[in-house]
Scaffold this active site. Structure first.
Site, PDB file in Angstrom:
ATOM      1  N   GLU A  22      35.532  49.369  41.210  1.00 54.19           N
ATOM      2  CA  GLU A  22      36.472  49.641  39.921  1.00 54.19           C
ATOM      3  C   GLU A  22      36.345  50.865  39.640  1.00 54.19           C
ATOM      4  O   GLU A  22      35.827  51.655  40.237  1.00 54.19           O
ATOM      5  CB  GLU A  22      36.049  48.135  38.617  1.00 54.19           C
ATOM      6  CG  GLU A  22      34.927  48.016  38.417  1.00 54.19           C
ATOM      7  CD  GLU A  22      34.756  47.169  37.890  1.00 54.19           C
ATOM      8  OE1 GLU A  22      35.421  46.731  36.771  1.00 54.19           O
ATOM      9  OE2 GLU A  22      33.560  46.803  37.599  1.00 54.19           O
ATOM     10  N   ASP A  67      33.356  53.415  29.076  1.00 54.05           N
ATOM     11  CA  ASP A  67      34.156  53.914  30.416  1.00 54.05           C
ATOM     12  C   ASP A  67      34.879  54.914  30.026  1.00 54.05           C
ATOM     13  O   ASP A  67      35.177  54.962  29.975  1.00 54.05           O
ATOM     14  CB  ASP A  67      35.335  52.623  30.817  1.00 54.05           C
ATOM     15  CG  ASP A  67      34.719  50.864  30.546  1.00 54.05           C
ATOM     16  OD1 ASP A  67      34.566  50.666  31.265  1.00 54.05           O
ATOM     17  OD2 ASP A  67      35.482  50.100  30.145  1.00 54.05           O
TER      18      ASP A  67
END
Length: 558
Positions: A186, A14
């Site tokens: 997301e 991420d």
């Protein structure tokens, strides 16, 4: 110069990439590992150094009791008007229909801190990021969670204005984008470029179907149009590509006007079988960070240079300076620029930068570098299955081929006491070689492993006795691609191999996801001490040595 992927090896998912003046920073997820959020710095996008963990105080992060793969998800680092902003999610529930997660915001004038007290933003979903518009307004975008059993849980991307003056979200939250049919929308990051608002989102789930999509609108109140054609980045259609799981990332522009996209990725190991399930392989190193170069077409859409699969080697930006040096005072730099190899003799009074603990900082009555100088002392606490207080210090696997070794002084007197060397994914998947006690033999060496929550002893009723005169025992793990195994020595020279070879795949997201919803980290190796009697028996580790090896795995050099 070429940039070789991954740029951050081992568990670094991420990535949130920004540039401030001539320095690039990446913040990456740490999940249940403490301290929270790793920040690396670079001058050239190729050479990176770990410089700080901003969430290094309980006032900023308390993960006591957090589930496996809970904790810090998808931090977002940004910079505006002389100030760093860090948004992060602390996830308290991972499996099932609910995601109890709290989104926080902290700020600092210097990347090294100090950081402000956290502002609670919302609890509506995870992967929150802060967008600074050019009119001075700020907006939070986050994945919006839907707990209803008859809906897909990934409802879309929610946008809410943030008031810096009031330190809270203001106005009505709006769902601005629901994604494509690939769902699992997301990881939002919002940018304003050439008059358009560009929304970069991850889709497909953080598995081999992962991808990155781009949408844009002329205003935040407008309709976001998905970039036509194939995904911006994915390797779903390329099962043998060396970069897998590509998606979830962020965009940056260099001083010279070039564009790059940092993204999570995985490097699978393959068992040599014909099984369809094993075509993609397993990623014990976890989700790593890669980077790709980006160009824009005449219609104003971004594209990965070389196509949506991305490349292993990427052209570096035109401006290249020497790699940044850390000025961190809280931690000690360890293992060189890439953190990959080195020996720690525990001669300092602070724990090396490379190590982390689980969920909380270990207090001085649990971890000490002073009580026996030249040693890391761990006072026995709860088992490796605990989500509360483990006396466990570990570092990432960052290579498919390495040796990790330690030298341990330890004198247990009961079966409730054990200390040694671990290879660890989470509370339900780990292995270790340790010194413990046996009714017949006294002090012994045993090898223990937990597989999907069930624990087994390799030696059972016939463990290896430790000679009475041996003050120290040397313990080692050798990792060789799809397999790893433990060794021990009573003189540090002659090594005996233990009889069990472990499958590295069992320390991977892919293996654990077959049973549990949440599996988002990677393999670690480290030192631990347990004491079920509550007496806190100390284990003294004289050093920890991690050495990567230049060896061939699966027909290629790693």
């Amino acid at each position: 110069m070429k940039i070789k992927n991954p740029i951050l090896k081992g568990f670094h998912p991420d990535p949130s990439l920004i540039r401030v003046d001539d320095t690039y920073y990446i913040a990456s997820s740490t999940f249940e590992w403490w301290p929270g959020v790793r920040i690396h710095a670079s001058k050239d996008l190729a050479n990176w150094k770990l410089i700080t963990y901003p969430l290094d105080e309980i006032r900023l992060l308390n993960m006591w009791g957090n589930p496996d793969s809970g904790g810090v998800w998808a931090p977002d680092l940004s910079y505006d008007n002389g100030k760093f902003y860090l948004v992060y999610t602390d996830v308290k529930v991972t499996d099932g229909s609910y995601k109890d997660c709290i989104n926080y915001l902290i700020t600092a004038e210097d990347i090294m801190g100090p950081w402000s007290d956290p502002v609670v933003l919302n609890t509506a979903g995870f992967d929150a990021s802060l967008f600074h518009d050019d009119d001075g307004k700020k907006y939070l975008v986050n994945q919006y969670w839907d707990p209803r059993s008859y809906h897909h849980p990934f409802y879309g991307i929610m946008c809410t204005e943030y008031s810096e003056k009031e330190q809270r979200l203001v106005g009505e939250p709006r769902v601005i984008y629901k994604g494509t049919a690939d769902r699992f929308t997301e990881g939002p990051h919002l940018y304003k470029i050439n008059g358009y608002y560009y929304l970069f989102v991850a889709q497909g789930g953080t598995v081999y179907a992962h991808q990155e999509r781009v949408a844009r609108a002329e205003s935040l109140d407008g309709t976001f149009e998905t970039q036509p054609g194939e995904p911006f980045l994915t390797t779903l259609d390329a099962p043998l590509h060396p970069v897998q799981k590509a998606g979830h990332g962020s965009l940056v522009r260099t001083k010279a006007g070039e564009w790059y996209f940092a993204h999570l990725m995985g490097r699978p190991l393959h068992h040599h079988t014909e099984s369809v399930a094993e075509v993609r392989g397993w990623c014990p190193l976890g989700r790593e960070t890669g980077i790709q170069k980006v160009v824009w077409d005449d219609d104003g859409w971004p594209h990965i240079v070389g196509g949506h699969k991305g490349k292993v080697e990427v052209d570096a930006p035109v401006e290249v300076d020497a790699p940044v040096e850390s000025n961190a005072s809280t931690y000690v730099a360890f293992g060189g620029e890439d953190e990959r190899s080195g020996k720690d003799d525990f001669d300092k009074e602070e724990l090396s930068f490379i190590f982390q603990t689980l969920r909380i900082p270990l207090p001085e009555d649990t971890l000490s570098l002073k009580d026996r100088p030249g040693h890391l002392r761990l006072y026995g606490r709860q088992s490796l299955a605990s989500t509360f207080l483990q006396a466990h210090v570990a570092r990432r696997w960052q290579s498919f081929t390495f040796d990790a070794e330690t030298k341990l002084s330890y004198s247990p007197v009961t079966i409730q006491q054990a200390a040694g060397l671990s290879c660890y994914y989470n509370t339900k998947n780990w292995s270790c070689i340790h010194i413990t006690w046996h009714e017949k033999y006294g002090r012994v060496i045993d090898v223990v492993y937990t597989d999907l929550g069930k624990t087994y002893s390799v030696y059972q009723e016939e463990p290896v006795p430790v000679p009475e005169e041996a003050e120290y025992v040397w313990l080692k793990v050798q990792v060789r691609g799809i397999s790893y195994w433990y060794l021990y020595s009573f003189d540090g020279k002659t090594w005996m191999e233990t009889p069990c070879r472990f499958d590295s795949a069992r320390l991977s997201d892919e293996y654990i996801k077959a049973v549990y919803d949440a599996a988002f980290t990677g393999a670690f190796t480290g030192m631990f001490s347990t004491d079920g009697l509550g007496t806190g028996l100390p284990a003294d580790f004289d050093y920890f040595d991690y050495r990567e090896l230049d060896m061939e795995v699966d027909g290629k050099y790693i």
